[in-house]
Write a protein that holds these residues in place. Structure first.
Motif, mmCIF file in Angstrom:
data_model
loop_
_atom_site.group_PDB
_atom_site.id
_atom_site.type_symbol
_atom_site.label_atom_id
_atom_site.label_comp_id
_atom_site.label_asym_id
_atom_site.label_seq_id
_atom_site.Cartn_x
_atom_site.Cartn_y
_atom_site.Cartn_z
ATOM 1 N N THR A 1 27.089 32.657 -33.131
ATOM 2 C CA THR A 1 26.729 31.522 -33.981
ATOM 3 C C THR A 1 26.707 31.925 -35.440
ATOM 4 O O THR A 1 27.281 31.240 -36.305
ATOM 5 C CB THR A 1 25.360 30.955 -33.567
ATOM 6 N N ARG B 1 30.261 32.509 -36.730
ATOM 7 C CA ARG B 1 30.982 31.262 -37.009
ATOM 8 C C ARG B 1 30.504 30.621 -38.301
ATOM 9 O O ARG B 1 31.293 30.061 -39.072
ATOM 10 C CB ARG B 1 30.820 30.277 -35.850
ATOM 11 N N GLU B 2 29.208 30.688 -38.563
ATOM 12 C CA GLU B 2 28.665 30.090 -39.776
ATOM 13 C C GLU B 2 29.086 30.854 -41.024
ATOM 14 O O GLU B 2 29.247 30.268 -42.099
ATOM 15 C CB GLU B 2 27.133 30.047 -39.698
#
Length: 531
Positions: free
Chosen positions: A398, A401-402
Motif C-alpha cells: 500500500t 503504491r502511494e
C-alpha cells in the motif's frame, strides 16, 4: 560510470584495478585497508554468513557504531548478496524490536556495548507483537545475535589463511560461483527503516543498482576522484553516512576516514591528520562545530564540506563559511533515494543559500495534488525519478503504491518551488514528520507512548524550530481531573519507550487540545498556541 552490476562486481573491480590504493582508515585505531585487503575481509564476512546456513537474499541485520568492523561487515553483507538491515542504535527498544521482526532478520551482527539492547529487543513483547507469519505454515524463528569486533574479523581471516590450498581456492571461487551470480543489479541490497506518519517505521528496500547509482550521484555531483578522501562522521545505519561517505568513495576509487563517532574536539584533528579533502555533516553538527570553533587554520587540501539530511539555515551556512573558509555545499537526499537527489554545484559555480540546489542524476517535478506540473516559481510537491530511487517499501504494498506514481515517480512529501535557474527551494512538508538532526520522527509514535499513561486524556507531539537540530520535539497533553502526573514522569516514560533522542524536550499541560470540526486534534495549531 553506470550503475549496472552489483556491489560484488564493484568491490572486485576496485581490488583488481586499485589493489594497493587505500580505501578505509579507522580513525580510532589508525588501521588502514587498501582495496585488496577490503576484498579479502568482506569475502571472509560473506563466507561466514553463508556458513551459518543463510541464503543470499535473506535478511541479516547490523547494529553497530562506526569503524573498520562496521564498514567491513556492511560491505561484506552486500558483497555476499544478503539483504543488509540497518539498525538505528538511537531508536528505542520497541522500535528496534519492530524492525528486527518486520525485516525477517535471521542473524544480527552487533558489538558488545550494544548487545544488551539488541537482546532485550529480540526478547521483548514488542518483538512478539510485531511478528507476522512469513508464509503459510512457516514458523517465525527468533534471530540469533552475534557480538563481533575487529578481532572477530581477524579470526575469520586467520581461519581462511589456515585452510588448505584446495579450500582456499574453493573459497575464492565462491565469489563467482553460479549461486552468487543469482544476485543481480535489481536484487535487494539494503533495508533501512524510516519513520512514517503512522508511527510504524517503513522499510526502504534499495537494490544494488540503487546504491551504486546513489554513489555515482555523490561522485559526479561533488566531482570526486581517486585522490579524494572523505571524513565519515555520520553513522553507517544512516543513509547519509553509508551511501554518501562509503559509496561515494567506493565508486570513485577514493578513500574514507571512519572514526567511531562524531566529536567536535576530534573533527579537525582527523581532517588534518589524514588530509581529508571533504566531509559530510548535518546542520546539527555544523552548529556544534561553530559553537566549539577553533582558531582558523588554512587547509589547502580540504576542498569542501557537505550538508544534508535537514535544511541548513542561511545564517548558519554563511557563518560556517566565514569562520572556516571552506565552501559548504548544501544538498538534499532521502533514504528512499539512496541519499542525494539535489546538490548545489561546486565552486566556482553559483551556490544559493537556502536552496539544496539542482538535480544531480535525477529528474524532478513540482506538482499539484493531481500530479499536474506547477508553473515555475509556484509551490507544489517535489517528485523524483532516477536509478537511485528505491525498489519498494518492504512488506508494504500500500505504501509503495502511494509513493510510486505516474511511471515510477517518487512522491517525496516535500513542498517546494523552482526558480528560473532550476534551483529548488523546499518550503515545507505535506506530512507531519518532525526532522530532528536529520532523523525523521513520527509525532504519532510519541503520542502513542504518552497515551500509555493512565492519566493522559489527549496527547499530540509537534515540532518546534531549533537552531541546533533544525527541529526539536515537544508535546502537549491534557490529563484527568485531579491527576498528579508530572512532566518529569511523562518524559521518563518517553525515554524508556522511544529513546532519549525522540523524547520531547518539553511536555505542555493544557486543559484541552485544539480540535477541528471533526474532533481531530489540530497538531499544527499547538506551536502557535504554545509560543
Amino acid at each position: 560510470m553506470d550503475n549496472r552490476g552489483t556491489l560484488q562486481d564493484l568491490i572486485e573491480a576496485r581490488a583488481s584495478d586499485n589493489a594497493v590504493r587505500p580505501f578505509l582508515i579507522d580513525a580510532d585505531t589508525g588501521q588502514s585497508l587498501d582495496y585488496a585487503a577490503l576484498l579479502t575481509e568482506v569475502r571472509a564476512v560473506a563466507d561466514y554468513v553463508s556458513s551459518q546456513g543463510i541464503k543470499r537474499g535473506q535478511s541479516v541485520a547490523y547494529a553497530m557504531h562506526n569503524g573498520r568492523c562496521c564498514a567491513v561487515t556492511v560491505l561484506g553483507l552486500l558483497y555476499g548478496g544478503y539483504r543488509a538491515v540497518a539498525i538505528n542504535l538511537v531508536a528505542g527498544r520497541d522500535v528496534i524490536a519492530y524492525v528486527l521482526s518486520h525485516s525477517e532478520s535471521i542473524l544480527i551482527l552487533t558489538q558488545s556495548e550494544h548487545e544488551s539492547l539488541i537482546r532485550d529487543a529480540v526478547n521483548s513483547e514488542a518483538f512478539e507483537s510485531a511478528c507476522e507469519p512469513l508464509a503459510e505454515e512457516t514458523e517465525r524463528i527468533r534471530p540469533s545475535v552475534l557480538s563481533v569486533d575487529d578481532v572477530w574479523i581477524d579470526s575469520l581471516l586467520a581461519k581462511s589463511s589456515a585452510g588448505s590450498s584446495e579450500g582456499a581456492a574453493e573459497s575464492k571461487r565462491e565469489g563467482t560461483s553460479p549461486e552468487s551470480m543469482q544476485t543481480g543489479n535489481d536484487s535487494d541490497a539494503l533495508l533501512m527503516y524510516t519513520s512514517g506518519t503512522t508511527g510504524r517505521p517503513k522499510g526502504v528496500v534499495l537494490s544494488h543498482g540503487n546504491l551504486i547509482a546513489g554513489g555515482i550521484n555523490i561522485a559526479e555531483g561533488h566531482e570526486l576522484s581517486d585522490k579524494d578522501r572523505a571524513l565519515c562522521v555520520l553513522p553507517l545505519y544512516h543513509i547519509n553516512g553509508l551511501c554518501v561517505t562509503i559509496m561515494g568513495p567506493l565508486v570513485s576509487a577514493g578513500s574514507v576516514v571512519v572514526p567511531g563517532k562524531f566529536s567536535t574536539s576530534g573533527f579537525w584533528e582527523w581532517v588534518d591528520r589524514y588530509q581529508c579533502s571533504w566531509f559530510s555533516v548535518v546542520p546539527t553538527q555544523i552548529s556544534y562545530l561553530l559553537r566549539d570553533a577553533e582558531q582558523n587554520v588554512e587547509r589547502t587540501f580540504l576542498r569542501f564540506g557537505r550538508s544534508a539530511s535537514a535544511p541548513l539555515s542561511p545564517a548558519m551556512h554563511a557563518n560556517f563559511e566565514k569562520r572556516f573558509g571552506i565552501p559548504m555545499i548544501e544538498t538534499m537526499g532521502l533514504t528512499e533515494t539512496a541519499a542525494q537527489i539535489l546538490s548545489n554545484p561546486m565552486p566556482p559555480a553559483v551556490r544559493k543559500l537556502g536552496s539544496p540546489g539542482l538535480p544531480v542524476g535525477d529528474e524532478v517535478r513540482i506538482v499539484d495534488s493531481q500530479l499536474n506540473d506547477m508553473p515555475q516559481g509556484q509551490e507544489g510537491e517535489l517528485l523524483i525519478k532516477g536509478a537511485n530511487v528505491m525498489s519498494r517499501y518492504f512488506r508494504n504494498e500500500t505504501a509503495t503504491r502511494e509513493a510510486m506514481v505516474a511511471g515510477d515517480w517518487f512522491r517525496t512529501g516535500d513542498l517546494g518551488c523552482m526558480d528560473d535557474e532550476g534551483y529548488l527551494f523546499i518550503t515545507g512538508r505535506l506530512k507531519e514528520l518532525i526532522i530532528k538532526g536529520g532523523e525523521n520522527i513520527a509525532p504519532r509514535e510519541i503520542d502513542d507512548v504518552l497515551y500509555q499513561h493512565a492519566d493522559v486524556v489527549e496527547a499530540a507531539a509537534f515540532a518546534r524550530p531549533c537552531d541546533n537540530f533544525g527541529q526539536r520535539v515537544e508535546a502537549a497533553v491534557s490529563v484527568k481531573d485531579n491527576s498528579t502526573v508530572t512532566e518529569a514522569q511523562l518524559l521518563e516514560l518517553c525515554v524508556e519507550r522511544v529513546g532519549a533522542f525522540k523524547c520531547p524536550d518539553r511536555i505542555h499541560f493544557m486543559a484541552e487540545l485544539p480540535k477541528g470540526p471533526s474532533g481531530k486534534i489540530q497538531r499544527k495549531k499547538l506551536l502557535e498556541l504554545l509560543t
